[in-house]
Design a protein around this motif. Structure first.
Motif, PDB file in Angstrom:
ATOM      1  N   PHE A  39       0.824  -1.211   0.000  1.00 23.64           N
ATOM      2  CA  PHE A  39       0.000   0.000   0.000  1.00 23.64           C
ATOM      3  C   PHE A  39       0.863   1.268   0.000  1.00 23.64           C
ATOM      4  CE2 PHE A  39      -3.052  -3.128   1.714  1.00 23.64           C
ATOM      5  CZ  PHE A  39      -3.998  -3.008   0.703  1.00 23.64           C
ATOM      6  N   ILE A  40       2.012   1.219   0.646  1.00 22.94           N
ATOM      7  CA  ILE A  40       2.919   2.374   0.610  1.00 22.94           C
ATOM      8  C   ILE A  40       3.467   2.571  -0.796  1.00 22.94           C
ATOM      9  CG2 ILE A  40       5.174   3.193   1.417  1.00 22.94           C
ATOM     10  CD1 ILE A  40       4.439   1.969   4.159  1.00 22.94           C
ATOM     11  N   ALA A  41       3.778   1.475  -1.495  1.00 21.78           N
ATOM     12  CA  ALA A  41       4.276   1.586  -2.872  1.00 21.78           C
ATOM     13  C   ALA A  41       3.212   2.165  -3.794  1.00 21.78           C
ATOM     14  CB  ALA A  41       4.727   0.223  -3.377  1.00 21.78           C
ATOM     15  N   ILE A  42       1.959   1.782  -3.574  1.00 20.48           N
ATOM     16  CA  ILE A  42       0.871   2.372  -4.378  1.00 20.48           C
ATOM     17  C   ILE A  42       0.767   3.862  -4.075  1.00 20.48           C
ATOM     18  CG2 ILE A  42      -1.636   2.434  -4.666  1.00 20.48           C
ATOM     19  CD1 ILE A  42      -1.616  -0.604  -4.356  1.00 20.48           C
ATOM     20  N   TRP A  43       0.836   4.208  -2.792  1.00 19.51           N
ATOM     21  CA  TRP A  43       0.710   5.600  -2.388  1.00 19.51           C
ATOM     22  C   TRP A  43       1.851   6.452  -2.947  1.00 19.51           C
ATOM     23  CZ3 TRP A  43       3.273   8.241   1.941  1.00 19.51           C
ATOM     24  CH2 TRP A  43       2.720   9.482   2.212  1.00 19.51           C
ATOM     25  N   LEU A  44       3.076   5.882  -2.968  1.00 18.12           N
ATOM     26  CA  LEU A  44       4.231   6.608  -3.499  1.00 18.12           C
ATOM     27  C   LEU A  44       4.359   6.504  -5.021  1.00 18.12           C
ATOM     28  CD1 LEU A  44       6.951   5.631  -0.870  1.00 18.12           C
ATOM     29  CD2 LEU A  44       5.755   7.818  -1.078  1.00 18.12           C
ATOM     30  N   ASP A  45       3.512   5.676  -5.632  1.00 20.61           N
ATOM     31  CA  ASP A  45       3.547   5.435  -7.076  1.00 20.61           C
ATOM     32  C   ASP A  45       4.903   4.862  -7.504  1.00 20.61           C
ATOM     33  OD1 ASP A  45       2.344   5.306  -9.557  1.00 20.61           O
ATOM     34  OD2 ASP A  45       3.056   7.297 -10.151  1.00 20.61           O
ATOM     35  N   LYS A  46       5.397   3.889  -6.736  1.00 25.13           N
ATOM     36  CA  LYS A  46       6.667   3.203  -7.034  1.00 25.13           C
ATOM     37  C   LYS A  46       6.432   1.692  -6.969  1.00 25.13           C
ATOM     38  CE  LYS A  46       9.731   6.796  -5.508  1.00 25.13           C
ATOM     39  NZ  LYS A  46      10.204   7.290  -6.758  1.00 25.13           N
TER      40      LYS A  46
END
Length: 101
Positions: free
Chosen positions: A63-70
């Motif tokens: 979910f953090i990767a989705i939020w950071l778009d990475k």
């Protein structure tokens, strides 16, 4: 989406290891005294908590990767979590096995 499945798989492994300690690698080759040490010292519970943490880190990382778009963060995070978890389990396994109750 596959990272969510991996995280849930780690959590399921944690539950299975707690219920069936024979799933721990090398457990069946231990002597009876070492098996009693491993169970008495709480190694299956330690492994369950470790697998839960590994699953939670992978899930949070997704979910953090989705939020950071990475999206590449997911792939490397899964490998890093798995390798660190394996090392911790091997080292802790020796400690739980040899430590008297």
């Amino acid at each position: 989406m596959k990272h969510i499945y991996v995280a849930l798989f780690f959590i399921a492994i944690g539950i299975m290891v707690k219920l069936f300690p024979n799933l721990i690698a090398g457990y069946s080759t231990l002597s009876q005294r070492e098996k009693e040490n491993v169970k008495g010292n709480g190694f299956p519970t330690f492994m369950m908590i470790g697998f839960f943490i590994m699953g939670a880190v992978i899930l949070a990382g997704y979910f953090i990767a989705i939020w950071l778009d990475k999206p590449l963060l997911n792939d490397s995070l899964g490998i890093i979590v798995t390798l660190i978890g394996a090392v911790v389990f091997v080292i802790a396994g020796q400690w739980f096995k040899d430590r008297p109750q």
